[in-house]
Enzyme design. Structure first.
Site, PDB file in Angstrom:
ATOM      1  N   SER A 152       0.823  -1.204   0.000  1.00 32.20           N
ATOM      2  CA  SER A 152       0.000   0.000   0.000  1.00 32.20           C
ATOM      3  C   SER A 152       0.864   1.265   0.000  1.00 32.20           C
ATOM      4  CB  SER A 152      -0.950  -0.068   1.188  1.00 32.20           C
ATOM      5  OG  SER A 152      -2.097   0.665   0.919  1.00 32.20           O
TER       6      SER A 152
ATOM      7  N   LYS B 163       4.154   1.906  -2.460  1.00 31.33           N
ATOM      8  CA  LYS B 163       4.630   3.079  -3.208  1.00 31.33           C
ATOM      9  C   LYS B 163       6.091   3.322  -2.809  1.00 31.33           C
ATOM     10  CE  LYS B 163       0.132   5.268  -1.952  1.00 31.33           C
ATOM     11  NZ  LYS B 163      -0.891   4.645  -2.743  1.00 31.33           N
TER      12      LYS B 163
ATOM     13  N   TRP C  37      -9.897   0.737  -5.264  1.00 33.34           N
ATOM     14  CA  TRP C  37      -9.288   2.027  -4.913  1.00 33.34           C
ATOM     15  C   TRP C  37      -7.880   2.151  -5.507  1.00 33.34           C
ATOM     16  CZ3 TRP C  37     -10.866   6.503  -3.807  1.00 33.34           C
ATOM     17  CH2 TRP C  37     -10.172   7.397  -2.986  1.00 33.34           C
TER      18      TRP C  37
ATOM     19  N   HIS D 288      -7.751  -5.491  -0.228  1.00 31.57           N
ATOM     20  CA  HIS D 288      -6.518  -4.774   0.101  1.00 31.57           C
ATOM     21  C   HIS D 288      -5.882  -5.366   1.365  1.00 31.57           C
ATOM     22  CE1 HIS D 288      -4.155  -1.088  -0.310  1.00 31.57           C
ATOM     23  NE2 HIS D 288      -4.231  -0.917   1.002  1.00 31.57           N
TER      24      HIS D 288
END
Ligand code: GCU
Length: 411
Positions: free
Chosen positions: A249, A253, A340, A390
């Site tokens: 998540s 990144k 998302w 997620h």
């Protein structure tokens, strides 16, 4: 079929492929002045530095020149029926014992050869990985998490072991890999304070405002991961040609930015990294640049605000972040219900990074459309979309290590 976004996501965001406006992606193999990049040499000398600079100034922000670390071993013992050693090390991120530090939990399988290691930041403190009271509660700021009794940004006993489902440590050891983890809040607390606290504070005069091209918090976490790499590089028990960086998540990144900026990491894994990670910003589906800058103003540099609802103006898109990792292996992991994070956009950034890998003489992504769920595409650019939402699951770790087994073989 269209499924509703999960709670906590923005129901007003676009989730409809048909509503994505037309867009043109920047070409990783065309320099800013229009020159076509046709050789590995031109990539290394012209295009790669240019892309790195653009991501630094426009997206994540420039980090200061690193200072040498210092470290102190806090404890060492055998764990998992003596199959592994566990060391807790305090790493002084700027070398200064009065400056910021990160507590490293390093668990290595016993072996007569140096072992590969996965470096990964964690979200809740090292103590959240296991029920073992020998791992102290972090004293750093933590995110509130009422279900584990954390309500005042201070870790409590109840949060011990809270993340262990995400960290199948014994299994990682049994597969021959070590784990090097640090609590992300040790490096930079995850809230907007104008870049005063954490690692930012160690490099600036109090009260100064950071310039618009200077490091945000993701670049701060990356700074920390690179300091962990400094430490790992000094350890003979570790195989320095098999150092992996992984993150989920916002930390996915971070893993990608770390892979792009620090070539000592030989393999990069991003899990459900989404907007500002593997997902293409120009698709404007699920989380958008505007939304992420509004919710998390501290993650990116202030220049990134220019691209709120203005993605086409950004000189780079996220497939070029993947290309910056070339020719090293990178695994992009999505989850089917993680709308998302835009699973398709995560896949496409791998696909559009492929030409950079091929130019450097390796294979790229061995798929031209999204594979079925739970099937690992185990090529130099790897991709997997798993069923569910997620999260990080034990089955994800099996895929990470299958990928690493194959992609780092013979190194
Ligand atoms: C939020 C954020 C995402 C991020 C995620 C996470 O959902 O919008 O960009 O990846 O938090 O870090 O869990």
């Amino acid at each position: 079929t269209f499924a509703m976004p999960l709670l906590g996501q923005d129901a007003k965001a676009n989730y409809d492929e048909a509503k994505i406006p037309d867009f043109t992606l920047p070409d990783p193999l065309v320099a800013q002045d229009g020159t076509k990049i046709t050789t590995a040499e031109a990539w290394e000398k012209i295009r790669r530095p240019e892309l790195l600079e653009l991501f630094e100034t426009e997206v994540y922000g420039k980090a200061p020149t690193a200072k040498p670390i210092s470290s102190r071993v806090v404890s060492e013992r055998e764990v998992f029926d003596d199959k592994a050693t566990e060391r807790q090390v305090r790493i002084f991120l700027t070398g200064d014992e009065d400056g910021p530090y990160a507590d490293l939990l390093l668990i290595l399988p016993k072996s007569d050869k140096p072992v590969p290691v996965v470096a990964a930041l964690n979200f809740k403190g090292n103590h959240s990985l296991s029920d073992d009271p020998a791992i102290p509660l972090t004293k750093s700021w933590v995110r509130n998490d009422a279900s584990n009794g954390v309500t005042k940004h201070v870790a409590v006993e109840q949060s011990r072991g809270a993340a262990k489902a995400r960290w199948p440590v014994e299994r990682i050891i049994d597969r021959g890999y070590g784990l090097a983890t640090v609590y992300y809040g040790d490096i930079d607390p995850d809230f907007d304070d104008g870049f005063q606290n954490g690692i930012h504070g160690a490099f600036r005069t109090e009260g100064d405002k950071l310039a618009a091209d200077q490091w945000g918090t993701i670049a701060g976490w990356t700074y920390g991961l690179s300091r962990i790499a400094d430490y790992l590089e000094e350890q003979d028990a570790i195989d320095h040609d098999r150092m992996i960086v992984m993150g989920h998540s916002r930390l996915g990144k971070t893993a990608l930015w770390t892979g792009a900026t620090d070539p000592r990491f030989d393999l990069v894994i991003s899990n459900n990294s989404g907007c500002g990670g593997a997902a293409l910003s120009r698709r404007r589906i699920g989380e958008s640049v505007w939304r992420i800058n509004k919710s998390f103003p501290h993650w990116f540099c202030d220049n990134f605000l220019k691209y709120d609802n203005n993605e086409d103006a950004c000189p780079v898109d996220q497939h070029e972040l993947i290309a910056l990792i070339a020719p090293r292996p990178v695994l992009i992991c999505s989850a089917q219900e993680d709308y998302w994070a835009d699973p398709k956009g995560e896949f496409l950034s791998g696909l559009y990074a492929d030409p950079a890998y091929r130019l450097l003489g390796t294979d790229g992504l061995a798929a031209d459309k999204m594979p079925p769920v739970n099937k690992l595409i185990n090529s130099r650019i790897g991709y997997r979309i798993r069923s569910g939402g997620h999260n990080v699951l034990p089955s994800d770790w099996e895929a990470y290590l299958d990928f690493a087994d194959k992609q780092l073989r013979g190194k």
